[in-house]
Motif scaffolding. Structure first.
Motif, PDB file in Angstrom:
ATOM      1  N   GLY A  51      48.742  16.024 -11.245  1.00 53.12           N
ATOM      2  CA  GLY A  51      47.439  15.978 -11.231  1.00 53.12           C
ATOM      3  C   GLY A  51      46.731  14.441 -11.225  1.00 53.12           C
ATOM      4  N   ARG A  52      47.630  13.679 -10.266  1.00 48.97           N
ATOM      5  CA  ARG A  52      47.148  12.241 -10.123  1.00 48.97           C
ATOM      6  C   ARG A  52      46.862  11.957  -8.705  1.00 48.97           C
ATOM      7  N   ALA A  53      46.357  10.901  -8.302  1.00 54.71           N
ATOM      8  CA  ALA A  53      46.059  10.456  -7.086  1.00 54.71           C
ATOM      9  C   ALA A  53      45.877   8.932  -7.178  1.00 54.71           C
ATOM     10  N   TRP A  54      46.452   8.221  -6.012  1.00 54.05           N
ATOM     11  CA  TRP A  54      45.828   6.694  -5.999  1.00 54.05           C
ATOM     12  C   TRP A  54      44.681   6.847  -5.212  1.00 54.05           C
ATOM     13  N   VAL A  55      43.795   6.004  -5.538  1.00 49.90           N
ATOM     14  CA  VAL A  55      42.285   5.894  -4.862  1.00 49.90           C
ATOM     15  C   VAL A  55      42.051   4.790  -4.425  1.00 49.90           C
ATOM     16  N   LEU A  56      41.474   4.418  -3.148  1.00 48.77           N
ATOM     17  CA  LEU A  56      41.321   2.977  -2.783  1.00 48.77           C
ATOM     18  C   LEU A  56      39.884   2.418  -3.516  1.00 48.77           C
ATOM     19  N   VAL A  57      39.805   1.520  -3.843  1.00 50.21           N
ATOM     20  CA  VAL A  57      38.692   0.763  -4.441  1.00 50.21           C
ATOM     21  C   VAL A  57      38.083  -0.337  -3.358  1.00 50.21           C
ATOM     22  N   ALA A  58      38.961  -1.097  -3.049  1.00 50.59           N
ATOM     23  CA  ALA A  58      38.438  -2.004  -1.928  1.00 50.59           C
ATOM     24  C   ALA A  58      39.441  -2.403  -0.927  1.00 50.59           C
ATOM     25  N   TRP A  59      39.001  -2.837   0.256  1.00 52.95           N
ATOM     26  CA  TRP A  59      39.677  -3.601   1.402  1.00 52.95           C
ATOM     27  C   TRP A  59      39.316  -4.828   1.645  1.00 52.95           C
ATOM     28  N   GLN A  60      40.335  -5.522   2.146  1.00 50.38           N
ATOM     29  CA  GLN A  60      39.894  -7.091   2.835  1.00 50.38           C
ATOM     30  C   GLN A  60      41.147  -7.214   3.826  1.00 50.38           C
ATOM     31  N   ILE A  61      40.650  -7.067   5.188  1.00 52.42           N
ATOM     32  CA  ILE A  61      41.612  -7.049   6.163  1.00 52.42           C
ATOM     33  C   ILE A  61      41.126  -8.446   7.331  1.00 52.42           C
ATOM     34  N   ARG A  62      42.031  -9.283   7.254  1.00 56.31           N
ATOM     35  CA  ARG A  62      41.801 -10.498   8.236  1.00 56.31           C
ATOM     36  C   ARG A  62      42.783 -10.177   9.378  1.00 56.31           C
ATOM     37  N   ILE A  63      42.047 -10.225  10.605  1.00 47.95           N
ATOM     38  CA  ILE A  63      42.665 -10.127  11.943  1.00 47.95           C
ATOM     39  C   ILE A  63      42.730 -11.378  12.753  1.00 47.95           C
ATOM     40  N   ASN A  64      43.962 -11.878  12.910  1.00 49.55           N
ATOM     41  CA  ASN A  64      44.187 -13.056  13.738  1.00 49.55           C
ATOM     42  C   ASN A  64      44.251 -12.564  15.321  1.00 49.55           C
ATOM     43  N   ARG A  65      44.800 -11.421  15.515  1.00 46.75           N
ATOM     44  CA  ARG A  65      44.613 -10.993  16.924  1.00 46.75           C
ATOM     45  C   ARG A  65      44.912  -9.449  16.917  1.00 46.75           C
ATOM     46  N   TYR A  66      44.206  -8.759  17.668  1.00 42.81           N
ATOM     47  CA  TYR A  66      44.170  -7.374  17.686  1.00 42.81           C
ATOM     48  C   TYR A  66      45.309  -7.074  18.605  1.00 42.81           C
ATOM     49  N   PRO A  67      46.321  -6.033  18.301  1.00 43.36           N
ATOM     50  CA  PRO A  67      47.487  -5.595  19.067  1.00 43.36           C
ATOM     51  C   PRO A  67      46.877  -5.103  20.216  1.00 43.36           C
ATOM     52  N   VAL A  68      47.796  -5.185  21.356  1.00 41.21           N
ATOM     53  CA  VAL A  68      47.230  -4.278  22.687  1.00 41.21           C
ATOM     54  C   VAL A  68      48.224  -3.272  23.025  1.00 41.21           C
ATOM     55  N   PHE A  69      47.699  -2.657  23.985  1.00 36.50           N
ATOM     56  CA  PHE A  69      48.370  -1.440  24.561  1.00 36.50           C
ATOM     57  C   PHE A  69      49.771  -1.778  25.045  1.00 36.50           C
ATOM     58  N   GLY A  70      50.707  -1.079  24.620  1.00 31.64           N
ATOM     59  CA  GLY A  70      52.004  -1.290  24.820  1.00 31.64           C
ATOM     60  C   GLY A  70      53.074  -2.296  23.946  1.00 31.64           C
ATOM     61  N   GLU A  71      52.215  -2.963  23.112  1.00 35.10           N
ATOM     62  CA  GLU A  71      52.708  -4.166  22.204  1.00 35.10           C
ATOM     63  C   GLU A  71      53.710  -3.364  21.460  1.00 35.10           C
ATOM     64  N   ARG A  72      54.832  -3.919  21.212  1.00 35.91           N
ATOM     65  CA  ARG A  72      55.710  -3.600  19.810  1.00 35.91           C
ATOM     66  C   ARG A  72      55.282  -4.301  18.694  1.00 35.91           C
ATOM     67  N   ILE A  73      55.017  -3.568  17.518  1.00 35.31           N
ATOM     68  CA  ILE A  73      54.738  -4.108  16.508  1.00 35.31           C
ATOM     69  C   ILE A  73      55.334  -3.723  15.169  1.00 35.31           C
ATOM     70  N   THR A  74      55.356  -4.374  13.963  1.00 37.77           N
ATOM     71  CA  THR A  74      55.986  -3.980  12.840  1.00 37.77           C
ATOM     72  C   THR A  74      54.771  -4.044  11.859  1.00 37.77           C
ATOM     73  N   ILE A  75      54.766  -2.874  11.062  1.00 48.83           N
ATOM     74  CA  ILE A  75      53.776  -2.748  10.009  1.00 48.83           C
ATOM     75  C   ILE A  75      54.580  -2.805   8.620  1.00 48.83           C
ATOM     76  N   GLY A  76      53.967  -3.385   7.703  1.00 51.82           N
ATOM     77  CA  GLY A  76      54.820  -3.629   6.268  1.00 51.82           C
ATOM     78  C   GLY A  76      53.721  -3.740   5.289  1.00 51.82           C
ATOM     79  N   THR A  77      54.076  -3.536   4.231  1.00 49.19           N
ATOM     80  CA  THR A  77      53.243  -3.358   2.806  1.00 49.19           C
ATOM     81  C   THR A  77      54.344  -3.669   1.695  1.00 49.19           C
ATOM     82  N   LYS A  78      53.412  -4.119   0.553  1.00 50.02           N
ATOM     83  CA  LYS A  78      54.349  -4.433  -0.690  1.00 50.02           C
ATOM     84  C   LYS A  78      53.261  -4.517  -1.655  1.00 50.02           C
ATOM     85  N   ALA A  79      53.749  -3.857  -3.053  1.00 55.81           N
ATOM     86  CA  ALA A  79      52.775  -4.055  -4.334  1.00 55.81           C
ATOM     87  C   ALA A  79      52.765  -5.310  -4.553  1.00 55.81           C
TER      88      ALA A  79
END
Length: 237
Positions: A51-79
């Motif tokens: 009976g629990r859930a994690w709910v998002l309160v706020a985002w802050q996203i800084r974009i140095n460059r948008y990835p482009v079509f066909g580009e290989r990328i790595t996505i990561g996260t950490k608490a």
């Protein structure tokens, strides 16, 4: 406890100029944390059972460059950091050379799914993720003030099933997508901040109100009574 996965930018994820859309970028970040939770055994179904859930309160996203079509990328996260009620989580997207394309911070609450009330953070809900040092990025407040002055009223919409997530309310990325649709067509924000104030559900009406600022735009998503669902800030430089 840094979780990553690799991908390649799909044609379906790009805007007409070949750069990844903001909505697709948001989906990558969300998917990354969801994948981590599932692999740790504390994913959506496990949380629903208690009976629990994690709910998002706020985002802050800084974009140095948008990835482009066909580009290989790595996505990561950490608490990273937390207090009694708010847990913070960083995200990133890197290119194949390891350069950061995107850095992001997010704030979450742990809620009772039946009442919607925030629960105190405990060792049991935090320990599966560990705790890592935060990314090197300027951290903004999770609160966003509405600019003074007049706002332009956008096209109101009704929340449909496509906007909902597993918690049966509008997904956090959908608010940003709706807000982005109120911007001029050629805008590519370099920072996006979002504050979530109240959940929107199936059948709710949502009206975007667009404010122009010195650095970009702010969009307030409101119901017809003027109550705010979310405020999204787009910074252009």
């Amino acid at each position: 406890m840094i979780y990553t996965f690799d991908s390649r930018v799909r044609y379906s994820e790009t805007r007409p100029d070949g750069r990844m859309s903001l909505h697709a970028l948001m989906n990558y970040l969300q998917d990354c944390s969801t994948f981590q939770s599932e692999e740790l055994g504390v994913g959506v179904k496990a949380l629903h059972r208690i009976g629990r859930a994690w709910v998002l309160v706020a985002w802050q996203i800084r974009i140095n460059r948008y990835p482009v079509f066909g580009e290989r990328i790595t996505i990561g996260t950490k608490a990273t950091e937390h207090d009694r009620l708010i847990a913070q989580r960083n995200f990133f997207i890197r290119d194949k050379e390891g350069e950061f394309l995107v850095k992001a911070n997010s704030c979450w609450t742990y809620v009772d799914r039946e009442t919607g009330h925030a629960q105190l953070l405990t060792e049991a809900c935090l320990s599966p993720y560990g705790q890592e040092p935060p990314l090197d990025m300027p951290m903004a407040s999770r609160k966003i003030r509405l600019p003074k002055g007049e706002a332009a009223e956008g096209i109101r919409l009704e929340v449909t099933k496509e906007h909902l997530d597993s918690n049966e309310h509008v997904n956090n990325g959908q608010y940003i997508r709706i807000a982005e649709n109120a911007l001029p067509r050629t805008v590519f924000p370099l920072q996006v901040r979002a504050e979530y104030r109240r959940a929107a559900f199936l059948g709710d009406e949502m009206i975007p109100w667009l404010y122009e600022t010195e650095t970009g735009y702010v969009v307030a998503l409101k119901n017809p009574a003027g109550e705010i669902f979310s405020v999204v800030e787009f910074t252009l430089d």
